[in-house]
Design a protein around this motif. Structure first.
Motif, mmCIF file in Angstrom:
data_model
loop_
_atom_site.group_PDB
_atom_site.id
_atom_site.type_symbol
_atom_site.label_atom_id
_atom_site.label_comp_id
_atom_site.label_asym_id
_atom_site.label_seq_id
_atom_site.Cartn_x
_atom_site.Cartn_y
_atom_site.Cartn_z
ATOM 1 N N MET A 268 0.887 -1.177 0.000
ATOM 2 C CA MET A 268 0.000 0.000 0.000
ATOM 3 C C MET A 268 0.914 1.214 0.000
ATOM 4 O O MET A 268 1.482 1.578 1.026
ATOM 5 C CB MET A 268 -0.869 -0.021 1.259
ATOM 6 C CG MET A 268 -1.705 1.207 1.506
ATOM 7 S SD MET A 268 -2.573 1.001 3.096
ATOM 8 C CE MET A 268 -3.551 2.502 3.165
ATOM 9 N N TYR B 33 5.848 -0.649 1.964
ATOM 10 C CA TYR B 33 4.945 -0.913 3.086
ATOM 11 C C TYR B 33 3.855 -1.897 2.657
ATOM 12 O O TYR B 33 3.183 -1.683 1.649
ATOM 13 C CB TYR B 33 4.313 0.391 3.572
ATOM 14 C CG TYR B 33 3.243 0.195 4.620
ATOM 15 C CD1 TYR B 33 3.579 -0.089 5.939
ATOM 16 C CD2 TYR B 33 1.892 0.284 4.283
ATOM 17 C CE1 TYR B 33 2.608 -0.282 6.897
ATOM 18 C CE2 TYR B 33 0.906 0.103 5.240
ATOM 19 C CZ TYR B 33 1.265 -0.177 6.545
ATOM 20 O OH TYR B 33 0.286 -0.360 7.497
ATOM 21 N N PRO C 70 -0.988 -4.488 6.889
ATOM 22 C CA PRO C 70 -1.185 -5.654 7.753
ATOM 23 C C PRO C 70 -2.658 -5.952 8.020
ATOM 24 O O PRO C 70 -2.978 -6.810 8.828
ATOM 25 C CB PRO C 70 -0.480 -5.238 9.042
ATOM 26 C CG PRO C 70 -0.619 -3.756 9.085
ATOM 27 C CD PRO C 70 -0.679 -3.270 7.658
ATOM 28 N N TYR C 71 -3.537 -5.242 7.371
ATOM 29 C CA TYR C 71 -4.969 -5.437 7.654
ATOM 30 C C TYR C 71 -5.781 -5.011 6.443
ATOM 31 O O TYR C 71 -5.254 -4.374 5.528
ATOM 32 C CB TYR C 71 -5.381 -4.607 8.879
ATOM 33 C CG TYR C 71 -5.466 -3.116 8.604
ATOM 34 C CD1 TYR C 71 -4.310 -2.373 8.367
ATOM 35 C CD2 TYR C 71 -6.694 -2.458 8.538
ATOM 36 C CE1 TYR C 71 -4.387 -1.013 8.090
ATOM 37 C CE2 TYR C 71 -6.769 -1.105 8.276
ATOM 38 C CZ TYR C 71 -5.624 -0.383 8.054
ATOM 39 O OH TYR C 71 -5.685 0.952 7.768
ATOM 40 N N GLY D 142 -9.467 2.238 6.930
ATOM 41 C CA GLY D 142 -8.540 1.630 5.982
ATOM 42 C C GLY D 142 -8.212 2.529 4.801
ATOM 43 O O GLY D 142 -7.403 2.174 3.954
ATOM 44 N N TYR E 56 7.512 2.270 10.285
ATOM 45 C CA TYR E 56 7.421 1.670 8.943
ATOM 46 C C TYR E 56 7.729 2.788 7.972
ATOM 47 O O TYR E 56 7.809 3.954 8.354
ATOM 48 C CB TYR E 56 6.024 1.084 8.685
ATOM 49 C CG TYR E 56 4.883 2.027 9.008
ATOM 50 C CD1 TYR E 56 4.587 3.124 8.200
ATOM 51 C CD2 TYR E 56 4.107 1.855 10.153
ATOM 52 C CE1 TYR E 56 3.552 4.005 8.505
ATOM 53 C CE2 TYR E 56 3.064 2.723 10.468
ATOM 54 C CZ TYR E 56 2.796 3.788 9.635
ATOM 55 O OH TYR E 56 1.784 4.656 9.933
#
Lengths: 476, 453
Positions: free
Chosen positions: A81, A91, A94-95, A194, A321
């Motif tokens: 993403m 990156y 994670p979801y 998100g 990150y």
């Protein structure tokens, strides 16, 4: 083939999803428009195979087998993403965003992540770290933005549906420039959980498609309450498809705002006025309105955006990150270097403006006034929609412009947002449907409606679409 | 101008989940970075969920117990406080506007109370961050500078601690308090000391500061610019951190992802009905209900769990007797060990057994204390010790009496010959051998029994 037919053919297995997926992946490989940042190659085929085996056995999801692209500022678990930035070049989310979860539940196949202006800062697709996206209708032109890859991928036939996001026209700009359907829903209808933050108080994800039905069924899949988004609607589910055809302009009132036409190119205005005439022919009443505050919309939008964007961008320090430079200097110097080396010019410009106007010294001067202005604009539009069902206008004053034409002139670029930001500031739904061409470039008509009148706006858009007929898509 | 001290007290609230996400808050037993999610680590695109309702309830109740006025019927914004630091995943901290103002506790005015989220834990030496703590709900209680000496500040905090314990609002593993102390002394600008994690630490830090500042003023080099100092726990000193700029700019911004909260007057009324006793009201009730002296009631009420234990025990044995024993023995032994009642792990059942034995005089006061000490230090149950002692605290008084008589044959004969004073002599010897652990009555009986043979 339209979306509805394709869905039927997938369910009846006339279309082999696996072959279809391979065909689309090949088209992406062959395409030169740079619409995707990440293509989900391996998983697409795996998923298509699995779905193919099961499609006859179980009840098919709403989006069963459709190839959906996701703008790269929306989280898809396990996939990169980037938000179009060097900062997030490596990156991996994670979801899943809530809307990602929902389209996956409806058996969509996520084909990849589309190119975009860096952190959605731009209206032309040119500020991406991964290079500009080209307009499939004319490769020397911009596709609009910031959902640039989303719009271009649809026009080029690289996916069936696209999820974009619209903070100040970011869905509607590429829709009109690329000749596809783009819809910005009522604020809160679609969960923002998100979606990478830009201007949290006004932005929303939304559907893009080649036809209104496609946008409607994608919206239907995504819409509804999400406990992870505080501004989310209370209602759990929505239906935007079964009643899509059940509509008439008879007795409806169309507001035509004169300021929206004043700065627009004649050919663009003409196509929009043709659409208004078509509505009148179908029984709608037309009223001319004046929205003198239009000129304040861009200022209000940018002040809201700067302050919220600067705050949202704080998290990108390259420590947890994101991009990290080799240095053994102090913490603050490291963070500065990480940001300095990985964020683009337009992103930095906006962070600096935002930091400046939210300084203690200016408390009460800029941001709080911008919030007040936003409220006033919202009230104005509530008033308009107490008298009219729809407001019809161009979505941009011109067609797709030349690449590099405006990139060094941020003010000219910002002015392109004049005709779209009103819907974000007032939280109302607004969609763009292509209705004609000017010098070979598509022109869309923008239809806005009152709060929660999303279905009605989609219905009006589809009526125009039926009148317009098939589009001859660019073949490349 | 005399010394002025004001405190900012951070209390971690006792909730199961974090402030804006559903992560577990039990960070003590957890490996680093296991109680985290996209929200409390600020992954791109994540958003805060609604405000943790339990946290809000505890926050409001605490403010009510501190005598605050709740800001009802107004929009209460949660703001973002921006600063870059590795323990702060979003590089801004979510912190509410004050929801309560103008309180007072034991003569110290409370300026305001607001809630915020705890940052993670940043280990400077290794550069590692643990986000398990990130997002745990906190309240910050800000007092007016009403304390005049470090001791006053300590005493106030002790009382504040009791109030919060009464509500069971705080996470004890969070150390209950984190305090930033502001102190200004004669001729000096205000100094803020950060990072104090205990009440004792507050006292030490303030004492150190008071002396340091007075010396500076005396030397003609007073503090002219407000400064922030760091408390070094191990050395009990404060070190210079930075000059406090009036321009410290956190760029406060109402969080666009959290709609403003509105606390209704009705909900506050409802919470008021549901408030627990305070140390003051509890002491008053204990005094009246159990007819015990005020001083004893105050001491017992100074610890909620101690008071609860007292009430349980007082139902089974004489309340006045229990009260005296709680104050004169139990509390004293606890203080000696600097333990709270809950830390002592004593059970009310055990205490009841011990007090019943004392009440029936099957053991002496002295033995009672011995047993209590064993219970505290060796975690032995009262029952086991009592059984072992066979009610006589471990002495076979008859054989001791026999021993004494063998050793003092003359005295025994004198008694048999009618010299009654000899009895006292013999009893004295027995008591000496049993080190006063037995009641005199028991000793007399044993001696008489031995003499009859």
């Amino acid at each position: 083939m339209n979306t509805k037919t394709k869905l039927e053919k997938i369910k009846s297995q006339e279309i082999d999803i696996e072959e279809e997926s391979q065909k689309f992946l090949q088209k992406i490989t062959d395409s030169n428009i740079n619409a995707f940042i990440t293509v989900n190659e391996k998983q697409v085929i795996e998923k298509a195979k699995k779905l193919k085996e099961n499609i006859s056995k179980q009840k098919a999801g709403k989006l069963a087998g459709l190839l959906v692209s996701v703008k790269d500022n929306i989280a898809v678990k396990g996939i990169r993403m980037t938000c179009g930035s060097k900062m997030l070049e490596n990156y991996t989310a994670p979801y899943n965003a809530t809307i990602t979860e929902r389209v996956l539940e409806e058996q969509a196949i996520i084909i990849g992540k589309t190119n975009m202006d860096e952190f959605a800062c731009g209206g032309s697709g040119e500020t991406s770290f991964f290079g500009p996206t080209l307009n499939p209708w004319n490769n020397s032109r911009v596709p609009g933005g910031s959902s640039s890859g989303a719009g271009a991928a649809l026009a080029a036939g690289l996916c069936d549906l696209s999820i974009g996001s619209d903070t100040g026209g970011s869905i509607r700009s590429p829709a009109t420039f690329c000749g596809v359907v783009g819809f910005k829903p009522t604020y809160g209808l679609v969960s923002r959980y998100g979606l990478s933050d830009m201007t949290m108080g006004i932005e929303t994800p939304g559907p893009m498609a080649r036809d209104v039905y496609g946008a409607a069924i994608l919206l239907e899949s995504m819409a509804g309450n999400d406990p992870k988004d505080n501004v989310s609607t209370k209602q759990k589910q929505f239906d935007f498809t079964t009643k899509l055809d059940n509509f008439s302009f008879e007795g409806k009132t169309i507001a035509v705002p004169k300021e929206f036409f004043e700065g627009s190119e004649t050919t663009v205005s003409q196509i929009v006025l043709d659409a208004v005439e078509e509505m009148e022919d179908r029984g709608a009443d037309r009223i001319e309105i004046s929205v003198p505050d239009t000129k304040f919309c861009v200022a209000t939008y940018y002040l809201n955006m700067y302050a919220e964007f600067a705050s949202a961008m704080q998290k990108f320090d390259g420590l947890k990150y994101g991009f990290r430079t080799e240095t053994d200097s102090t913490l603050n110097e490291t963070v500065s270097a990480n940001r300095e080396q990985s964020l683009g010019k337009e992103v930095k410009r906006r962070i600096l403006f935002g930091t400046f106007i939210s300084m203690k010294e200016f408390q009460g001067k800029w941001y709080s006034k911008a919030l007040q202005a936003k409220n006033i604009i919202k009230q104005k539009y509530e008033k308009i929609f107490s008298k009219a069902d729809f407001m019809v206008s161009p979505a941009a004053p011109f067609t797709a412009f030349e690449i590099k034409e405006k990139i060094d002139d941020p003010l000219a670029m910002y002015l392109a947002d004049t005709l779209v930001s009103f819907a974000n500031l007032s939280g109302i739904p607004a969609g763009v449907v292509p209705f004609g061409f000017s010098h070979g470039l598509p022109v869309g008509v923008q239809i806005a409606g009152g709060q929660n009148k999303d279905l009605e706006v989609l219905q009006a858009m589809q009526t125009l679409e039926l009148k317009r007929g098939e589009i001859k898509w660019p073949q490349k | 101008m005399a010394t002025k001290i004001g405190l900012e007290i951070h209390v971690q609230l006792k909730t199961n989940t974090k402030m804006f996400c559903e992560c577990n808050t039990n960070f003590l037993d957890a490996k680093p970075n296991t109680l985290i999610c996209p929200i409390c680590t600020a992954q791109p695109g994540s958003k805060p969920m609604g405000i943790n309702e339990r946290a809000l309830e505890l926050a409001l109740k605490t403010a009510l117990l501190l005598g605050c006025k709740i800001n009802t019927g107004k929009e209460l914004f949660v703001e973002r406080k921006h600063y870059f630091y590795p323990d702060l995943p979003a590089n801004y901290q979510r912190t509410s506007r004050p929801f309560a103002v103008e309180g007072e506790l034991y003569g110290v005015r409370i300026r305001e109370v607001h809630f915020e989220e705890d940052p993670g834990r940043y280990e400077l030496r290794t550069g590692e961050v643990d986000y398990n703590r990130s997002g745990i709900p906190l309240i910050e209680i800000v007092t007016e500078p009403d304390m005049k000496t470090p001791k006053e500040a300590r005493d106030f905090l002790k009382k504040m601690k009791t109030v919060i314990e009464y509500l069971d609002a705080a996470k004890p593993e969070g150390g209950l308090f984190k305090v930033d102390a502001n102190i200004s002394t004669d001729g000096n600008e205000r100094v803020e000391v950060k990072n104090i994690n205990s009440i004792k630490g507050v006292l030490k830090a303030l004492c150190f500061e008071e002396i340091r500042q007075k010396n500076l003023a005396r030397q003609g080099t007073p503090i002219k610019k407000m400064e922030t100092r760091h408390f070094e726990d191990t050395q009990m000193i404060t070190t210079f951190l930075r000059e406090k700029e009036t321009g410290d700019d956190y760029r406060f911004l109402p969080d666009p992802d959290i709609p403003p909260l509105e606390i209704s007057a009705e909900s506050v009324e409802k919470l008021k009905q549901d408030l627990p006793e305070t140390p003051t009201t509890k002491a008053k009730r204990l005094k009246e209900e159990y007819r015990i002296p005020k001083l004893e009631a105050d001491t017992i009420a100074s610890e909620r769990d101690l008071a609860d234990a007292f009430e349980k025990v007082a139902g089974k044995v004489n309340a006045k007797f229990a009260s005296k024993w709680f104050v004169n023995h139990l509390k004293r032994e606890l203080n000696f060990r600097t333990k709270t009642f809950i830390e002592s792990k004593l059970s009310t059942k055990e205490i009841t057994k011990l007090l019943t034995a004392l009440e029936k005089r099957s053991i002496t006061k002295h033995t009672g204390v011995d047993i209590l000490r064993k219970m505290l230090d060796e975690q032995v149950s009262a029952k086991a010790i009592l059984e072992e002692h066979g009610g006589k605290a471990g002495f076979d008084v008859d054989s001791i009496a026999k021993e004494v008589m063998l050793e003092n044959k003359k005295a025994a004969e004198d008694y048999r010959a009618g010299k009654t004073e000899s009895l006292n002599f013999l009893v004295g010897k027995v008591m000496a051998k049993t080190k006063g652990r037995l009641e005199p009555k028991q000793c007399i009986e044993a001696v008489k029994k031995g003499l009859e043979k």
